[in-house]
Design an enzyme around this catalytic site. Structure first.
Site, PDB file in Angstrom:
ATOM      1  CE  LYS A  11       8.511  -5.655   8.922  1.00  0.00           C
ATOM      2  NZ  LYS A  11       8.204  -6.420  10.144  1.00  0.00           N
ATOM      3  CG  ASP A 136       4.611  -4.114   7.500  1.00  0.00           C
ATOM      4  OD1 ASP A 136       3.999  -3.411   8.326  1.00  0.00           O
ATOM      5  OD2 ASP A 136       5.032  -5.260   7.744  1.00  0.00           O
TER       6      ASP A 136
HETATM    7  O1  C5P Z   1      -1.241  -5.812   5.443  1.00  0.00           O
HETATM    8  P1  C5P Z   1      -0.622  -7.163   5.296  1.00  0.00           P
HETATM    9  O2  C5P Z   1      -1.170  -7.917   4.102  1.00  0.00           O
HETATM   10  O3  C5P Z   1       0.865  -7.156   5.331  1.00  0.00           O
HETATM   11  O4  C5P Z   1      -1.084  -7.982   6.574  1.00  0.00           O
HETATM   12  C1  C5P Z   1      -1.129  -9.368   6.610  1.00  0.00           C
HETATM   13  C2  C5P Z   1      -2.139  -9.804   7.677  1.00  0.00           C
HETATM   14  O5  C5P Z   1      -1.648  -9.433   8.961  1.00  0.00           O
HETATM   15  C3  C5P Z   1      -3.489  -9.124   7.578  1.00  0.00           C
HETATM   16  O6  C5P Z   1      -4.357  -9.862   6.768  1.00  0.00           O
HETATM   17  C4  C5P Z   1      -3.961  -9.113   9.020  1.00  0.00           C
HETATM   18  O7  C5P Z   1      -4.491 -10.382   9.343  1.00  0.00           O
HETATM   19  C5  C5P Z   1      -2.685  -8.962   9.794  1.00  0.00           C
HETATM   20  N1  C5P Z   1      -2.409  -7.557  10.192  1.00  0.00           N
HETATM   21  C6  C5P Z   1      -3.127  -7.007  11.236  1.00  0.00           C
HETATM   22  N2  C5P Z   1      -2.855  -5.722  11.630  1.00  0.00           N
HETATM   23  C7  C5P Z   1      -1.870  -5.006  11.043  1.00  0.00           C
HETATM   24  C8  C5P Z   1      -1.113  -5.561   9.980  1.00  0.00           C
HETATM   25  C9  C5P Z   1      -1.408  -6.854   9.580  1.00  0.00           C
HETATM   26  O8  C5P Z   1      -4.016  -7.648  11.808  1.00  0.00           O
HETATM   27  N3  C5P Z   1      -1.626  -3.772  11.471  1.00  0.00           N
END
Ligand code: C5P
Length: 289
Positions: A11, A136
């Protein structure tokens, strides 16, 4: 059916504003997510032996830290009917680049397991499972063009009639997403003064007017990543010199996308970026995956 191939589409973000920080550290955002044709390939086979056998050709860990394994674990925890799978991952999406590669793999794994399992779950249920793996992942399950809110899991379909060929380029090392959010925290505090304004971009996309869209693409992460990663600005400048109509960093970076009117211009830009020592790919926006 006991073996299948599933593409995991990357994406890009066409718009991204962070609007708040939650007590658990996650951030609220408003973002326009767009699937692109750059994709990993997962080959998933149902096997006799219980467990998950993952082959990434040695480029990624195959333990619990791999989102494919986490996806399988979450899937079977929800179904209560585990079966053995062997998975081969062919990686094409650049890692730690802001293109959702890990989330795309997790999403493709959930979809593959569901097919091998006789479509046990609806797409909405798969998204619920996906949301427990990463913010995501629900988008990567559904794909296309979506306006995403919450931490990314609340999705609305968006019409994208923009034409054009994309070049995605990356210079230097990957960026850590939590560290990039940390930079935004330092700059914006509790984000109380931030308002998201994707409306003009959304109407330009609906009309298919790249001229109207050009000034409306936005990514808040550019403000904090460009000063510490000058290569992002260099790539954007190179793309613009080569005729890009617009360029923007994707997600928390450092990948940069540029949109070009013709395949010829895009190919010339890609060649110039490769010659300058960057990684560069040609791809297209996908209205559905
Ligand atoms: O959800 P994902 O593992 O892809 O996110 C990686 C990191 O990015 C999370 O641990 C968080 O620190 C940050 N994040 C965030 N807010 C979001 C998505 C991700 O703070 N909406």
């Amino acid at each position: 059916m006991s073996v299948l191939s599933m593409k995991a589409y990357a994406k890009i973000n066409l718009y991204l504003t962070v609007t708040g920080k939650r007590p658990n550290g996650y951030h609220d955002l408003v973002t326009v997510m767009q699937s692109v044709s750059l994709a990993d390939m997962l080959t998933v086979e149902r096997v006799e032996e219980q467990g998950i056998l993952l082959d990434t050709g040695g480029i990624l860990p195959t333990d619990e830290s791999n989102l494919i394994c986490r996806a399988a674990k979450a899937y079977f925890a929800r179904s209560g009917k585990p079966f053995g799978v062997s998975v081969r991952l062919q990686k094409e999406i650049p890692m730690q680049a802001g293109m959702g590669g890990g989330s795309a793999d997790a999403a493709a794994m959930l979809k593959a397991l569901n097919l091998l399992d006789g479509n046990r779950f609806t797409e909405a249920e798969l998204c619920e499972i996906g949301a427990t793996i990463g913010a995501d992942v629900p988008f990567c399950i559904v794909g296309g063009t979506r306006l995403c809110r919450g931490i990314g899991e609340i999705m609305e379909p968006v019409k994208n009639r923009l034409d054009g060929v994309l070049v995605v380029a990356i210079g230097g090392e990957g960026v850590s997403t939590p560290a990039a959010f940390g930079e935004l925290d330092r700059k914006y505090g509790d984000f109380a003064n931030v308002t998201a304004t994707p409306a003009t971009l959304l109407s330009a996309m609906g009309e298919g007017s790249i001229t109207a869209a050009t000034g409306c693409f936005y990514n808040m992460f550019e403000e904090v990543i460009m000063p510490i990663r000058p290569v992002v600005g260099e790539i954007k400048d190179m793309m613009l010199k080569k005729g890009a109509l617009a360029t923007m960093m994707s997600g928390s970076g450092p990948s940069v996308w540029g949109i070009f009117s013709t395949e010829k211009e895009a190919a010339a830009a890609k060649d110039a970026l490769l010659a300058a020592g960057h990684r560069a790919y040609l791809c297209k926006m996908m209205n559905e995956i």
